[in-house]
Design a protein around this motif. Structure first.
Motif, PDB file in Angstrom:
ATOM      1  N   GLU A   9       0.902  -1.021  -0.047  1.00  0.00           N
ATOM      2  CA  GLU A   9      -0.018   0.137  -0.061  1.00  0.00           C
ATOM      3  C   GLU A   9       0.812   1.171  -0.056  1.00  0.00           C
ATOM      4  O   GLU A   9       0.493   2.285  -0.495  1.00  0.00           O
ATOM      5  N   VAL A  10       1.964   1.197   0.399  1.00  0.00           N
ATOM      6  CA  VAL A  10       3.110   2.271   0.523  1.00  0.00           C
ATOM      7  C   VAL A  10       3.283   2.588  -0.890  1.00  0.00           C
ATOM      8  O   VAL A  10       3.398   3.935  -1.356  1.00  0.00           O
ATOM      9  N   ALA A  11       3.617   1.677  -1.520  1.00  0.00           N
ATOM     10  CA  ALA A  11       4.190   1.764  -3.187  1.00  0.00           C
ATOM     11  C   ALA A  11       2.829   2.381  -3.801  1.00  0.00           C
ATOM     12  O   ALA A  11       2.861   3.465  -4.746  1.00  0.00           O
ATOM     13  N   ALA A  12       1.500   2.067  -3.681  1.00  0.00           N
ATOM     14  CA  ALA A  12       0.383   2.620  -4.037  1.00  0.00           C
ATOM     15  C   ALA A  12      -0.132   3.914  -3.989  1.00  0.00           C
ATOM     16  O   ALA A  12      -0.130   4.860  -4.651  1.00  0.00           O
ATOM     17  N   ASN A  15       2.750   5.979  -5.918  1.00  0.00           N
ATOM     18  CA  ASN A  15       2.213   6.309  -7.227  1.00  0.00           C
ATOM     19  C   ASN A  15       1.436   7.513  -7.106  1.00  0.00           C
ATOM     20  O   ASN A  15       1.735   8.232  -8.389  1.00  0.00           O
ATOM     21  N   VAL A  16       0.738   7.852  -6.228  1.00  0.00           N
ATOM     22  CA  VAL A  16      -0.127   8.824  -6.463  1.00  0.00           C
ATOM     23  C   VAL A  16       0.605   9.994  -6.144  1.00  0.00           C
ATOM     24  O   VAL A  16       0.470  11.181  -6.709  1.00  0.00           O
ATOM     25  N   TRP A  17       1.552  10.307  -5.037  1.00  0.00           N
ATOM     26  CA  TRP A  17       2.402  11.298  -4.850  1.00  0.00           C
ATOM     27  C   TRP A  17       3.469  11.699  -5.767  1.00  0.00           C
ATOM     28  O   TRP A  17       3.834  12.760  -5.779  1.00  0.00           O
ATOM     29  N   ALA A  18       3.611  10.844  -6.642  1.00  0.00           N
ATOM     30  CA  ALA A  18       4.951  11.085  -7.563  1.00  0.00           C
ATOM     31  C   ALA A  18       4.607  12.321  -8.545  1.00  0.00           C
ATOM     32  O   ALA A  18       5.499  13.237  -8.827  1.00  0.00           O
ATOM     33  N   ASP A  19       3.582  12.744  -8.833  1.00  0.00           N
ATOM     34  CA  ASP A  19       3.248  13.810  -9.651  1.00  0.00           C
ATOM     35  C   ASP A  19       3.562  15.025  -9.072  1.00  0.00           C
ATOM     36  O   ASP A  19       4.049  16.019  -9.766  1.00  0.00           O
ATOM     37  N   LEU A  69      25.883   2.596  -9.918  1.00  0.00           N
ATOM     38  CA  LEU A  69      24.798   3.158  -9.088  1.00  0.00           C
ATOM     39  C   LEU A  69      23.650   2.150  -9.427  1.00  0.00           C
ATOM     40  O   LEU A  69      23.147   2.326 -10.649  1.00  0.00           O
ATOM     41  N   LEU A  70      22.953   1.420  -8.447  1.00  0.00           N
ATOM     42  CA  LEU A  70      21.795   0.459  -8.580  1.00  0.00           C
ATOM     43  C   LEU A  70      20.671   1.303  -7.812  1.00  0.00           C
ATOM     44  O   LEU A  70      21.186   1.411  -6.561  1.00  0.00           O
ATOM     45  N   ALA A  71      19.533   1.430  -8.314  1.00  0.00           N
ATOM     46  CA  ALA A  71      18.411   2.255  -7.667  1.00  0.00           C
ATOM     47  C   ALA A  71      17.508   1.654  -7.758  1.00  0.00           C
ATOM     48  O   ALA A  71      16.597   1.376  -8.831  1.00  0.00           O
ATOM     49  N   LEU A  72      16.768   1.254  -6.352  1.00  0.00           N
ATOM     50  CA  LEU A  72      15.657   0.443  -6.215  1.00  0.00           C
ATOM     51  C   LEU A  72      14.424   1.237  -5.748  1.00  0.00           C
ATOM     52  O   LEU A  72      14.496   2.059  -4.863  1.00  0.00           O
ATOM     53  N   ASP A  73      13.320   1.039  -6.170  1.00  0.00           N
ATOM     54  CA  ASP A  73      11.960   1.574  -5.431  1.00  0.00           C
ATOM     55  C   ASP A  73      10.900   0.729  -5.764  1.00  0.00           C
ATOM     56  O   ASP A  73      10.757   0.082  -7.115  1.00  0.00           O
ATOM     57  N   GLY A  74       9.975   0.732  -4.972  1.00  0.00           N
ATOM     58  CA  GLY A  74       8.640   0.091  -5.008  1.00  0.00           C
ATOM     59  C   GLY A  74       7.649   0.589  -6.141  1.00  0.00           C
ATOM     60  O   GLY A  74       6.555  -0.121  -6.476  1.00  0.00           O
ATOM     61  N   SER A  75       7.584   1.849  -6.134  1.00  0.00           N
ATOM     62  CA  SER A  75       6.760   2.577  -7.141  1.00  0.00           C
ATOM     63  C   SER A  75       7.039   3.117  -8.392  1.00  0.00           C
ATOM     64  O   SER A  75       7.988   3.436  -8.874  1.00  0.00           O
ATOM     65  N   ALA A  76       6.334   2.302  -9.305  1.00  0.00           N
ATOM     66  CA  ALA A  76       6.726   2.448 -10.746  1.00  0.00           C
ATOM     67  C   ALA A  76       6.760   3.993 -11.131  1.00  0.00           C
ATOM     68  O   ALA A  76       7.396   4.622 -11.985  1.00  0.00           O
ATOM     69  N   GLU A  77       5.540   4.705 -10.571  1.00  0.00           N
ATOM     70  CA  GLU A  77       5.395   6.157 -11.045  1.00  0.00           C
ATOM     71  C   GLU A  77       6.654   6.906 -10.479  1.00  0.00           C
ATOM     72  O   GLU A  77       7.167   7.915 -11.270  1.00  0.00           O
ATOM     73  N   MET A  78       7.171   6.530  -9.327  1.00  0.00           N
ATOM     74  CA  MET A  78       8.282   7.424  -8.864  1.00  0.00           C
ATOM     75  C   MET A  78       9.501   7.151  -9.528  1.00  0.00           C
ATOM     76  O   MET A  78      10.354   8.100  -9.980  1.00  0.00           O
ATOM     77  N   ALA A 157       4.863  10.495   7.129  1.00  0.00           N
ATOM     78  CA  ALA A 157       4.985  10.981   5.737  1.00  0.00           C
ATOM     79  C   ALA A 157       3.593  11.244   5.388  1.00  0.00           C
ATOM     80  O   ALA A 157       2.466  10.300   5.479  1.00  0.00           O
ATOM     81  N   HIS A 158       3.151  12.422   4.622  1.00  0.00           N
ATOM     82  CA  HIS A 158       1.829  12.632   3.853  1.00  0.00           C
ATOM     83  C   HIS A 158       1.830  13.904   2.590  1.00  0.00           C
ATOM     84  O   HIS A 158       3.017  14.381   2.795  1.00  0.00           O
ATOM     85  N   PHE A 159       0.884  13.856   2.300  1.00  0.00           N
ATOM     86  CA  PHE A 159       0.841  14.546   1.150  1.00  0.00           C
ATOM     87  C   PHE A 159      -0.459  15.235   0.566  1.00  0.00           C
ATOM     88  O   PHE A 159      -1.407  14.578   1.280  1.00  0.00           O
ATOM     89  N   VAL A 160      -0.314  16.235   0.184  1.00  0.00           N
ATOM     90  CA  VAL A 160      -1.727  16.572  -0.502  1.00  0.00           C
ATOM     91  C   VAL A 160      -2.046  15.900  -1.665  1.00  0.00           C
ATOM     92  O   VAL A 160      -1.415  16.004  -2.788  1.00  0.00           O
ATOM     93  N   ASN A 161      -3.157  14.921  -1.707  1.00  0.00           N
ATOM     94  CA  ASN A 161      -3.446  14.124  -2.796  1.00  0.00           C
ATOM     95  C   ASN A 161      -3.980  15.146  -4.069  1.00  0.00           C
ATOM     96  O   ASN A 161      -5.011  15.740  -3.872  1.00  0.00           O
ATOM     97  N   PRO A 162      -3.268  14.950  -5.302  1.00  0.00           N
ATOM     98  CA  PRO A 162      -3.683  15.821  -6.239  1.00  0.00           C
ATOM     99  C   PRO A 162      -4.850  15.660  -6.837  1.00  0.00           C
ATOM    100  O   PRO A 162      -5.561  16.579  -7.495  1.00  0.00           O
ATOM    101  N   GLU A 163      -5.295  14.431  -6.681  1.00  0.00           N
ATOM    102  CA  GLU A 163      -6.860  13.983  -7.097  1.00  0.00           C
ATOM    103  C   GLU A 163      -7.987  14.321  -6.354  1.00  0.00           C
ATOM    104  O   GLU A 163      -8.983  14.718  -6.984  1.00  0.00           O
ATOM    105  N   THR A 164      -7.592  14.360  -5.076  1.00  0.00           N
ATOM    106  CA  THR A 164      -8.673  14.894  -4.134  1.00  0.00           C
ATOM    107  C   THR A 164      -8.658  16.075  -3.414  1.00  0.00           C
ATOM    108  O   THR A 164      -9.577  16.894  -2.855  1.00  0.00           O
ATOM    109  N   GLY A 165      -7.494  16.674  -3.342  1.00  0.00           N
ATOM    110  CA  GLY A 165      -7.075  17.802  -2.398  1.00  0.00           C
ATOM    111  C   GLY A 165      -7.198  17.729  -0.928  1.00  0.00           C
ATOM    112  O   GLY A 165      -6.762  18.394  -0.363  1.00  0.00           O
ATOM    113  N   SER A 166      -7.125  16.400  -0.529  1.00  0.00           N
ATOM    114  CA  SER A 166      -7.087  16.211   0.884  1.00  0.00           C
ATOM    115  C   SER A 166      -5.570  15.618   1.229  1.00  0.00           C
ATOM    116  O   SER A 166      -4.951  15.183   0.408  1.00  0.00           O
ATOM    117  N   ILE A 167      -5.351  15.755   2.629  1.00  0.00           N
ATOM    118  CA  ILE A 167      -4.320  15.364   3.077  1.00  0.00           C
ATOM    119  C   ILE A 167      -4.213  13.817   3.287  1.00  0.00           C
ATOM    120  O   ILE A 167      -5.240  13.201   3.774  1.00  0.00           O
TER     121      ILE A 167
END
Length: 218
Positions: A9-12, A15-19, A69-78, A157-167
Motif C-alpha cells: 500500500e506504500v508503493a500505491a 504512485n499517487v504522490w509522484a506527480d 549505481l543501482l537504484a531500487l524503488d517499489g513505486s513505478a511512478e516514482m 509521511a503525508h502529502f496533499v493528494n492531487p486527485e482529491t485535494g485532501s491530506i
C-alpha cells in the motif's frame, strides 16, 4: 512455500504522490537531501546501492560520483520520474519491493544509502540483514530517516493528494532508536556515527526532524 508479502500500500500511495512529490513543500525531503550531500564524498565513489530512490532527488546527486549505481524503488511512478533526471543515464533503475530479497549479489556493493524509507517498513531486521549481505567487507550503510521523536509527536509521511485535494498519510511504523541499533548489531554492522538533524535555525530544544546514521560492515 514461504508466505507471500501482502500488496504494498506504500508503493500505491507513492504512485499517487509522484506527480507532486518534487513540487509540494516538503521540509523533510529537503533536509534529507542536504544531509546526504553533507556526507564525506568518498563514501559514494564505489559501487552504490540506493534503496528507495523515489523520484531520484538523491540519485541525480549520487550518479556522477559513483562508479556504479543501482537504484531500487517499489513505486513505478516514482521510478518513471527518476529516470527522467539529467545525468542518470548510467544508473540501473529497478522496481522492487524492498521487503523481498534485493536483486543484488552477495558482497557486491561498497555503499548503501537508504533515505526516508524505513518509516514504511515494519521489519527492520530484514533490511539490515540484506544490507549486510550485499555489502563488501568494510562497506558502509548510510541511513537517514524521520526521527523517532517526530514520530512520537504524531508526525509521518503525508502529502496533499492531487486527485482529491485532501491530506493523505502514508502507512508508517514507529521505530525507536534502539530498534535501529539492535537490527544493525544483529546483522554484524558497526555504528560509525549518528546525527540528529534539525531544521535550519531551529532551537536546540526543538525535536530533530531526521536521524542520520552511518554503519560499517566489519
Amino acid at each position: 512455500m514461504a508466505p507471500k508479502t501482502p500488496p504494498d500500500e506504500v508503493a500505491a500511495a507513492y504512485n499517487v504522490w509522484a506527480d507532486v512529490y518534487d513540487t509540494q513543500a516538503n521540509a523533510t525531503r529537503d533536509l534529507d537531501a542536504r544531509t546526504l550531500q553533507g556526507q564525506d564524498p568518498s563514501l559514494f565513489q564505489g559501487d552504490v546501492l540506493e534503496i528507495g530512490c523515489g523520484t531520484g532527488k538523491n540519485t541525480e546527486w549520487l550518479a556522477p560520483r559513483a562508479r556504479g549505481l543501482l537504484a531500487l524503488d517499489g513505486s513505478a511512478e516514482m521510478l518513471k520520474r527518476a529516470r527522467e533526471r539529467p545525468g542518470v543515464e548510467r544508473v540501473q533503475f529497478l522496481q522492487h519491493d524492498l521487503r523481498e530479497p534485493w536483486p543484488a549479489r552477495n558482497a557486491s556493493h561498497d555503499t548503501l544509502t537508504c533515505n526516508l524509507v524505513l518509516e514504511h517498513i515494519e521489519d527492520l531486521a530484514f533490511v539490515f540483514s540484506e544490507a549486510s549481505r550485499v555489502l563488501r567487507r568494510g562497506g558502509f550503510f548510510f541511513v537517514c530517516e524521520l526521527h523517532p521523536f517526530r514520530q512520537l509527536q504524531g508526525k509521518q509521511a503525508h502529502f496533499v493528494n492531487p486527485e482529491t485535494g485532501s491530506i493523505q498519510n502514508v502507512r508508517s511504523y514507529l521505530h525507536d532508536v534502539s530498534d535501529y541499533l539492535k537490527a544493525a548489531l544483529d546483522a554484524g554492522l558497526v555504528l560509525v556515527r549518528a546525527q540528529d538533524c534539525r531544521d535550519d535555525g531551529a532551537p536546540r530544544t526543538a525535536a530533530p526532524r531526521l536521524l542520520a546514521m552511518l554503519w560499517q560492515k566489519s
